[in-house]
Design a protein around this motif. Sequence first.
Motif, short mmCIF file in Angstrom:
data_model
loop_
_atom_site.label_atom_id
_atom_site.label_comp_id
_atom_site.label_asym_id
_atom_site.label_seq_id
_atom_site.Cartn_x
_atom_site.Cartn_y
_atom_site.Cartn_z
N LEU A 261 3.92 0.97 14.16
CA LEU A 261 3.33 0.35 15.64
C LEU A 261 2.17 0.78 15.63
CD1 LEU A 261 5.46 3.34 18.33
CD2 LEU A 261 6.00 0.89 17.64
N ARG A 262 1.04 1.81 15.36
CA ARG A 262 -0.30 1.03 15.69
C ARG A 262 -1.35 1.93 14.02
NH1 ARG A 262 1.06 4.93 18.76
NH2 ARG A 262 0.50 7.10 18.95
N VAL A 263 -2.01 1.74 13.65
CA VAL A 263 -2.97 2.19 12.36
C VAL A 263 -4.36 1.96 12.96
CG1 VAL A 263 -4.09 2.15 10.30
CG2 VAL A 263 -1.83 0.23 10.86
N GLU A 264 -4.44 4.29 12.90
CA GLU A 264 -5.37 4.57 13.01
C GLU A 264 -6.03 5.51 12.08
OE1 GLU A 264 -4.61 7.67 16.37
OE2 GLU A 264 -3.05 5.78 17.52
N ASP A 265 -8.27 5.36 12.44
CA ASP A 265 -8.04 6.42 11.33
C ASP A 265 -8.55 7.72 11.56
OD1 ASP A 265 -9.73 4.26 10.76
OD2 ASP A 265 -11.81 4.51 12.25
N GLU A 266 -8.55 8.53 10.61
CA GLU A 266 -8.35 9.76 10.49
C GLU A 266 -9.29 10.63 10.98
OE1 GLU A 266 -5.31 11.31 10.03
OE2 GLU A 266 -4.14 10.51 7.99
N ARG A 267 -9.61 12.36 11.51
CA ARG A 267 -10.15 12.46 12.45
C ARG A 267 -11.27 12.88 10.76
NH1 ARG A 267 -7.58 17.65 15.26
NH2 ARG A 267 -6.57 16.20 16.62
N GLU A 268 -11.39 12.96 9.79
CA GLU A 268 -12.51 13.23 8.81
C GLU A 268 -12.76 11.54 8.42
OE1 GLU A 268 -9.29 14.02 7.82
OE2 GLU A 268 -9.37 16.40 8.15
N ARG B 177 -6.95 6.08 6.06
CA ARG B 177 -5.93 5.70 7.95
C ARG B 177 -4.36 5.99 7.52
NH1 ARG B 177 -7.45 -0.06 9.45
NH2 ARG B 177 -7.70 1.10 11.91
N PHE B 178 -3.99 6.53 9.00
CA PHE B 178 -2.95 6.92 8.67
C PHE B 178 -2.35 5.36 10.18
CE2 PHE B 178 -4.80 8.74 12.59
CZ PHE B 178 -3.34 8.84 13.98
N ALA B 179 -1.29 5.53 10.20
CA ALA B 179 -0.07 4.63 10.78
C ALA B 179 0.82 5.45 11.36
CB ALA B 179 0.56 4.20 9.57
N VAL B 180 0.85 5.20 12.89
CA VAL B 180 2.71 5.42 13.67
C VAL B 180 3.70 5.11 13.29
CG1 VAL B 180 3.12 6.46 15.47
CG2 VAL B 180 0.59 6.56 14.65
N VAL B 181 4.78 5.68 12.79
CA VAL B 181 6.07 4.99 11.96
C VAL B 181 7.02 4.75 13.53
CG1 VAL B 181 7.44 4.35 10.37
CG2 VAL B 181 4.79 4.60 9.72
N ARG B 182 7.28 3.88 13.42
CA ARG B 182 8.93 4.26 14.15
C ARG B 182 9.85 4.17 13.59
NH1 ARG B 182 10.19 4.73 19.71
NH2 ARG B 182 7.80 4.64 20.02
N TYR C 200 -2.57 8.94 3.82
CA TYR C 200 -3.37 8.29 3.00
C TYR C 200 -3.69 7.03 2.56
CZ TYR C 200 -2.29 13.25 2.81
OH TYR C 200 -2.37 14.58 2.69
N LEU C 201 -3.59 5.93 3.77
CA LEU C 201 -3.69 4.63 3.97
C LEU C 201 -4.95 4.74 3.47
CD1 LEU C 201 -1.50 3.07 6.84
CD2 LEU C 201 -0.92 3.00 4.16
N ASP C 202 -5.85 3.83 2.66
CA ASP C 202 -7.07 3.63 2.31
C ASP C 202 -8.09 3.05 3.56
OD1 ASP C 202 -6.89 3.78 -0.31
OD2 ASP C 202 -6.43 1.36 -0.62
N ARG C 203 -8.98 3.02 3.70
CA ARG C 203 -9.86 3.56 4.72
C ARG C 203 -10.00 1.70 4.70
NH1 ARG C 203 -12.03 3.46 8.56
NH2 ARG C 203 -13.57 4.41 9.81
N GLU C 204 -9.87 0.65 4.47
CA GLU C 204 -9.64 -0.72 4.05
C GLU C 204 -8.23 -0.73 4.10
OE1 GLU C 204 -12.50 -2.42 4.09
OE2 GLU C 204 -13.84 -0.21 4.10
N GLU D 46 1.00 -0.93 0.17
CA GLU D 46 0.00 -0.26 -0.38
C GLU D 46 1.14 0.93 0.03
OE1 GLU D 46 -3.82 -0.54 3.06
OE2 GLU D 46 -2.51 -2.34 3.47
N LEU D 47 0.34 2.42 -1.15
CA LEU D 47 1.47 3.22 -0.95
C LEU D 47 0.65 4.89 -0.46
CD1 LEU D 47 1.64 3.27 -4.64
CD2 LEU D 47 3.73 2.98 -3.29
N GLY D 48 1.42 5.87 0.34
CA GLY D 48 0.48 6.58 1.78
C GLY D 48 2.00 7.46 1.31
#
Length: 283
Positions: A241-248, A252-257, A210-214, A190-192
């Motif tokens: 570390l984790r994947v979360e939904d954007e506020r809108e 989705r977005f991912a927190v990356v270490r 900018y990860l897909d909703r799915e 997946e691209l982001g």
Amino acid sequence: MGEFWKSKRFKILLGVLVLLLAMMLQAAWNGGVPPVLAQAVGVVVTPVQRAAAFISDGVTSHLRRYLAADQLAQENQQLHDELRQLREQMVDYERYKRESETLRDYLGIREEHEDLELLPAAVVARDPNSRFGSFTIDKGTLAGVEPLDPVISADGLVGLVREAGPNYAKVLTILDVEIDAGAKVLRTQELGTISGDVELAGQGCCKLSYLDRESAAAAGDLVYTSGGALFPADLVVGSILRVEDEREGISRFAVVRPTAQIAELTDVMVITSFNGQGVQADE
């Protein structure tokens, strides 16, 4: 003082001097020195000679000590110079050793990316006012470093050059909000977009947006660069570390270490050239 001239001691001394003078005059008249006079002269001269010898010995000893001290000072200076040269040689040795080890660490990257031109550099200063870990390296335009050159460590992507002087360059890290580059999740492809985030930077993390909703991306997945004008493709960025939904709620977005230990870096590599550098996707 007047009592001395009238004293018996002075009269005796005067008598002795007169006697010696008379004997000397007689010796001069007869062409020889009487034994009595010689003995008298010896009595008078011997203490003087002894004192002169004592003074001479003292001067000689002092002079010998001075010369010895001067010689020791010269030898000490010579040893100091030799020690300084050894220290300089040790510094050079440690630098060459460190660069050699760094090059060995980057050998795998170089084998996987034959188009990369790598330049080793050392971290010489950090910006205390930067919340994103900006730092300065000891290579600049004289060594071929230019603004926007990517910077990596043996563990992964670090950031890019923001400013370059003749013998230094200032580096922005991937924690910085000014960096915005294409990235992909290795497992799902997946691209982001990888970028800095003020809140996440305090945790030593960045954001893959900018990860897909799915999206199927999950914790533990590795994130790599997808290539472009700023960074070559397939450089490891970090792990999710984790994947979360954007506020809108649209994406989705991912927190990356980051895999690079940005706060602890002492040596890095500047990518001075790679295929596609500076070329926009629409060109």
